[in-house]
Design an enzyme around this catalytic site. Structure first.
Site, PDB file in Angstrom:
ATOM      1  N   ASP A   1      34.141  37.201  35.715  1.00  0.00           N
ATOM      2  CA  ASP A   1      32.557  37.295  35.116  1.00  0.00           C
ATOM      3  C   ASP A   1      32.321  37.062  33.538  1.00  0.00           C
ATOM      4  O   ASP A   1      31.504  36.128  33.347  1.00  0.00           O
ATOM      5  CB  ASP A   1      32.589  38.724  34.582  1.00  0.00           C
TER       6      ASP A   1
ATOM      7  N   THR B   1      36.663  50.894  47.959  1.00  0.00           N
ATOM      8  CA  THR B   1      37.784  50.815  48.457  1.00  0.00           C
ATOM      9  C   THR B   1      38.887  50.123  47.234  1.00  0.00           C
ATOM     10  O   THR B   1      39.672  50.971  48.119  1.00  0.00           O
ATOM     11  CB  THR B   1      37.587  49.642  50.107  1.00  0.00           C
TER      12      THR B   1
ATOM     13  N   ASP C   1      35.743  42.662  33.290  1.00  0.00           N
ATOM     14  CA  ASP C   1      35.581  41.767  34.310  1.00  0.00           C
ATOM     15  C   ASP C   1      36.079  40.256  33.973  1.00  0.00           C
ATOM     16  O   ASP C   1      35.391  39.452  33.795  1.00  0.00           O
ATOM     17  CB  ASP C   1      34.640  42.223  35.048  1.00  0.00           C
TER      18      ASP C   1
ATOM     19  N   ARG D   1      38.292  42.195  45.351  1.00  0.00           N
ATOM     20  CA  ARG D   1      38.574  43.313  45.801  1.00  0.00           C
ATOM     21  C   ARG D   1      36.897  44.314  46.009  1.00  0.00           C
ATOM     22  O   ARG D   1      35.972  44.139  45.527  1.00  0.00           O
ATOM     23  CB  ARG D   1      38.937  43.671  44.618  1.00  0.00           C
TER      24      ARG D   1
HETATM   25  C1  PRP Z   1      40.194  40.724  40.232  1.00  0.00           C
HETATM   26  C2  PRP Z   1      41.384  39.984  39.508  1.00  0.00           C
HETATM   27  C3  PRP Z   1      41.933  40.362  40.682  1.00  0.00           C
HETATM   28  C4  PRP Z   1      41.529  41.899  40.878  1.00  0.00           C
HETATM   29  C5  PRP Z   1      42.697  42.582  40.502  1.00  0.00           C
HETATM   30  O1  PRP Z   1      39.604  40.319  41.035  1.00  0.00           O
HETATM   31  O2  PRP Z   1      40.646  39.005  39.425  1.00  0.00           O
HETATM   32  O3  PRP Z   1      42.618  39.238  41.629  1.00  0.00           O
HETATM   33  O4  PRP Z   1      40.292  42.182  40.759  1.00  0.00           O
HETATM   34  O5  PRP Z   1      42.928  44.442  40.891  1.00  0.00           O
HETATM   35  P1  PRP Z   1      43.520  44.938  42.393  1.00  0.00           P
HETATM   36  O6  PRP Z   1      45.135  44.804  41.259  1.00  0.00           O
HETATM   37  O7  PRP Z   1      43.396  46.352  41.882  1.00  0.00           O
HETATM   38  O8  PRP Z   1      43.795  44.237  43.552  1.00  0.00           O
HETATM   39  P2  PRP Z   1      38.232  40.609  42.062  1.00  0.00           P
HETATM   40  O9  PRP Z   1      38.284  41.121  42.547  1.00  0.00           O
HETATM   41  O10 PRP Z   1      37.253  41.286  41.053  1.00  0.00           O
HETATM   42  O11 PRP Z   1      37.630  38.560  41.908  1.00  0.00           O
HETATM   43  P3  PRP Z   1      37.321  37.447  41.691  1.00  0.00           P
HETATM   44  O12 PRP Z   1      38.437  36.926  40.263  1.00  0.00           O
HETATM   45  O13 PRP Z   1      36.324  37.349  42.227  1.00  0.00           O
HETATM   46  O14 PRP Z   1      36.272  38.775  39.560  1.00  0.00           O
HETATM   47  N1  URA Z   2      39.803  43.594  38.015  1.00  0.00           N
HETATM   48  C1  URA Z   2      38.737  42.275  36.374  1.00  0.00           C
HETATM   49  O1  URA Z   2      38.642  42.085  36.397  1.00  0.00           O
HETATM   50  N2  URA Z   2      38.971  43.804  35.569  1.00  0.00           N
HETATM   51  C2  URA Z   2      39.723  44.854  36.098  1.00  0.00           C
HETATM   52  O2  URA Z   2      39.974  45.710  35.096  1.00  0.00           O
HETATM   53  C3  URA Z   2      40.561  45.052  37.039  1.00  0.00           C
HETATM   54  C4  URA Z   2      40.201  44.515  38.127  1.00  0.00           C
END
Ligand code: PRP
Ligand code: URA
Length: 222
Positions: A216, A121, A213, A117
């Site tokens: 993380d 944006t 997150d 994500r």
């Molecule tokens: C996080 C989460 C989802 C997404 C959710 O991933 O694990 O995939 O955000 O957000 P959305 O519903 O607004 O699309 P992130 O993109 O942070 O990547 P990561 O798993 O590598 O931390």
């Molecule tokens: N992705 C995350 O990891 N946490 C949130 O709260 C939203 C998106």
């Protein structure tokens, strides 16, 4: 998310094909998971355990076929899962959930899909795709802990649908009403299983109260 109208919890609770866990063990583990003092090794362990509990809840309607076996005493008719099962962890935060799912059904196929994500944006971008071209499974579960705006989940299901999978479900830990409504409206033909439904998204697109997150916190990248 500033200025974007969001539905309330009550408004999305009645959506069809949405399953929110009401199990007390889940509530207990969710509280440990949300706690900001829970360190990454314990957080990852909890994500796996919640993945196992969700897998158990989300597989309640799987098809069975009869299987004749011999016990040490006599022959009997048992049952086994009919057709293969796939799990697609949405990288990277979906990895722990997929691992928990595998502890319940060890012979699942795991198809990795990388979506990230964009922090500005909030749009999801595909960066990795190891979905097979030959598909012969009864169901595939897209697994990702956080359903925030719903963009990642909607894109993941679109990508999986293009592979011609007959039945798809989404499995996540926490949903925001906004993302849950968008996913249910974009893909009314899938079941959605989550451990908890939270209040809203904050201005940065984070789920509140949430857990922060999820990627993380699992992998210690603060
Ligand atoms: C996080 C989460 C989802 C997404 C959710 O991933 O694990 O995939 O955000 O957000 P959305 O519903 O607004 O699309 P992130 O993109 O942070 O990547 P990561 O798993 O590598 O931390
Ligand atoms: N992705 C995350 O990891 N946490 C949130 O709260 C939203 C998106």
């Amino acid at each position: 998310m500033q200025g974007v109208p969001q539905p309330t919890r009550d408004e999305v609770l009645k959506l069809p094909r949405v399953h929110i866990s009401s199990h007390p063990v889940m509530a207990h583990k969710m509280t440990l998971l949300r706690n900001k003092n829970t360190p990454p090794p314990q957080f990852y362990q909890l994500v796996k355990e919640i993945g196992s509990l969700l897998a158990y809840e989300a597989t309640e309607n799987l098809a069975l076929e009869k299987s004749e076996i011999e016990t040490p005493l006599q022959s009997t008719t048992g049952y086994r899962l009919a057709g293969g099962i796939g799990v697609t962890p949405i990288l990277r935060a979906g990895l722990g959930l997929a691992e928990g799912f595998r502890q319940v059904i060890p012979d699942v196929q795991v198809w990795h899909l990388g979506l990230r994500r964009d922090e500005e944006t909030l749009q999801a971008m595909e960066y990795y795709n190891r979905l097979p071209h030959q598909v012969d499974l009864q169901v595939v579960y897209a697994v990702d802990p956080m359903l925030a705006t719903g963009g990642s989940a909607i894109d993941a299901i679109n990508i999986l649908k293009r592979r011609g999978i007959p039945r798809l479900s989404y499995l996540g830990i926490i949903a925001a009403p906004y993302g849950l409504q968008r996913l249910a409206q974009a893909h009314p033909d899938i079941d959605i299983y989550v451990a908890a439904l939270d209040e809203s998204l904050n201005d940065m697109g984070y789920i509140v109260p949430g857990l922060g997150d999820a990627g993380d916190r699992q992998f210690g990248t603060f």
